[in-house]
Enzyme design. Structure first.
Site, PDB file in Angstrom:
ATOM      1  N   SER A   1      12.881   6.167   6.282  1.00 55.68           N
ATOM      2  CA  SER A   1      11.404   5.559   6.976  1.00 55.68           C
ATOM      3  C   SER A   1      11.704   4.481   7.717  1.00 55.68           C
ATOM      4  CB  SER A   1      10.700   5.007   5.745  1.00 55.68           C
ATOM      5  OG  SER A   1       9.449   4.662   5.733  1.00 55.68           O
TER       6      SER A   1
ATOM      7  N   ARG B   1      12.810   0.991  -3.775  1.00 57.91           N
ATOM      8  CA  ARG B   1      12.591   2.358  -3.222  1.00 57.91           C
ATOM      9  C   ARG B   1      13.997   2.929  -2.951  1.00 57.91           C
ATOM     10  NH1 ARG B   1       9.473   5.050   1.714  1.00 57.91           N
ATOM     11  NH2 ARG B   1       9.605   7.182   1.253  1.00 57.91           N
TER      12      ARG B   1
ATOM     13  N   TRP C   1       1.252   0.942  -0.026  1.00 55.71           N
ATOM     14  CA  TRP C   1       0.777   1.818  -1.451  1.00 55.71           C
ATOM     15  C   TRP C   1       0.490   0.760  -2.570  1.00 55.71           C
ATOM     16  CZ3 TRP C   1       4.003   5.749  -4.438  1.00 55.71           C
ATOM     17  CH2 TRP C   1       3.165   6.549  -5.431  1.00 55.71           C
TER      18      TRP C   1
ATOM     19  N   SER D   1       9.371   0.074   1.600  1.00 59.52           N
ATOM     20  CA  SER D   1       9.566   0.526   0.090  1.00 59.52           C
ATOM     21  C   SER D   1       8.330   0.786  -0.633  1.00 59.52           C
ATOM     22  CB  SER D   1      10.334  -0.573  -0.494  1.00 59.52           C
ATOM     23  OG  SER D   1      11.545  -0.781  -0.001  1.00 59.52           O
TER      24      SER D   1
ATOM     25  N   THR E   1       5.066  -0.791   0.297  1.00 57.37           N
ATOM     26  CA  THR E   1       4.340  -1.731   0.277  1.00 57.37           C
ATOM     27  C   THR E   1       2.749  -1.824   0.460  1.00 57.37           C
ATOM     28  OG1 THR E   1       6.139  -2.720   1.836  1.00 57.37           O
ATOM     29  CG2 THR E   1       4.119  -4.310   1.545  1.00 57.37           C
TER      30      THR E   1
ATOM     31  N   LYS F   1       0.907 -10.341   0.877  1.00 60.99           N
ATOM     32  CA  LYS F   1       2.211  -9.583   1.233  1.00 60.99           C
ATOM     33  C   LYS F   1       3.419 -10.496   1.801  1.00 60.99           C
ATOM     34  CE  LYS F   1       3.448  -6.393   5.059  1.00 60.99           C
ATOM     35  NZ  LYS F   1       2.756  -5.561   6.142  1.00 60.99           N
ATOM     36  N   THR F   2       4.582 -10.000   1.414  1.00 63.83           N
ATOM     37  CA  THR F   2       5.763 -10.580   1.905  1.00 63.83           C
ATOM     38  C   THR F   2       6.837  -9.698   2.205  1.00 63.83           C
ATOM     39  OG1 THR F   2       7.032 -12.760   1.740  1.00 63.83           O
ATOM     40  CG2 THR F   2       6.537 -11.765  -0.161  1.00 63.83           C
ATOM     41  N   HIS F   3       7.761  -9.812   3.021  1.00 57.93           N
ATOM     42  CA  HIS F   3       9.052  -9.242   3.362  1.00 57.93           C
ATOM     43  C   HIS F   3      10.123 -10.524   3.070  1.00 57.93           C
ATOM     44  CE1 HIS F   3       7.209  -5.338   3.745  1.00 57.93           C
ATOM     45  NE2 HIS F   3       6.857  -5.719   5.168  1.00 57.93           N
TER      46      HIS F   3
END
Length: 302
Positions: free
Chosen positions: A155, A147, A73, A69, A71, A123-125
């Protein structure tokens, strides 16, 4: 038993069942399961569930996304804003490198290094219910990026194929579309994942961005992120210094691949991959599961 991956991470060994799916959630990909929710196989449950995983600092910022989505960028934009606003950072500061394993660590795949200098970018998902901060913390900065699910789906398919044996997906694209609609892919249900962040029942300090918004008016988004990070001003010269290195042509090839990650950034790529029926199914799911949520019109259009 844990085994090493090609990028130095470790995952639990998983064997495909007789029905072609992987335990414990019965998915077509290797995965980790935490409280019944799907995570990438390199995520560690003890790191996912730990709300005291790291000691928050006033200038920390965490970028959260459903995978694919935007990340990388967004992390690069945040990193470059810090760089233009902090000209005297030590040359060895983690933000000086484009390698996100160093400059913006994925905190659920390896323990945090508490001696990392400020400012830190994380960073995390993680699913919303597993955010690694205490519910009482209302100041910690989180940037959540969404996104168009049609583009995320396409993607994600390329990503999982490129990651090869890490996910070990053996199905077709048409089958993957069905799995995505059922929420049986990396990070589970796209709509449930994002809706939980949008509802933000714990009242966390979240800046919401849309990938399409970043694509259409990137400079304005940089201004928003700059303000959210606590910087009062950003000059035209500083804007350009953030914009230039975060263009896709500039970013291509600069990142160390993590599980098949790459930087392309194309909006609307789903038009080349999804047929009319598949696009309609994704749109219907969005209309049903995101009812009452303000989203770009493209999320609902064919």
């Amino acid at each position: 038993e844990r085994v090493a991956t090609r990028d130095g991470k470790s995952v639990k060994r998983q064997i495909r069942r007789e029905d072609g799916l992987f335990a414990p959630l019965g998915l077509p990909i290797k995965h980790a399961a935490v409280d019944g929710l799907c995570y990438a196989p390199i995520c560690q449950e003890e790191l996912v569930k730990n709300r005291d995983l790291f000691a928050p600092r006033p200038d920390d910022c965490m970028v959260s996304t459903y995978p694919r989505s935007g990340t990388t960028w967004t992390l690069e934009i945040v990193r470059n804003i810090h760089l233009v606003q902090n000209k005297n950072l030590d040359p060895e500061h983690s933000l000086k490198t484009q390698n996100h394993r160093v400059s913006a660590p994925w905190i659920n795949t390896a323990p945090m290094k508490e001696d990392a200098p400020s400012p830190r970018v994380l960073k995390t998902h993680n699913h919303y219910q597993h955010l690694n901060i205490q519910e009482s913390n209302k100041t910690f900065r989180i940037i959540h990026v969404m996104r168009d699910p049609k583009d995320v789906l396409c993607s994600a398919y390329h990503h999982i194929l490129k990651a090869g044996p890490i996910f070990d997906y053996q199905g077709s694209f048409d089958e993957f579309v069905a799995y995505f609609l059922e929420g049986r892919v990396e990070s589970g249900d796209y709509w449930d994942f994002n809706r939980a962040y949008l509802e933000n029942k714990s009242g966390f300090n979240i800046l919401y961005l849309k990938y399409e918004e970043l694509s259409k008016d990137k400079l304005e988004c940089i201004r928003k992120i700059n303000k959210f990070l606590g910087y009062e001003q950003i000059s035209d010269e500083q804007l350009a210094a953030v914009d230039e290195p975060t263009r896709f042509e500039a970013m291509a090839g600069t990142q160390v691949p993590v599980m098949g990650n790459n930087v392309k950034g194309k909006v609307g790529q789903s038009k080349e991959m999804l047929n009319k029926t598949q696009r309609a199914e994704v749109i219907k799911q969005t209309e049903t599961k995101m009812a009452g949520v303000e989203l770009p019109g493209s999320y609902f259009s064919d």
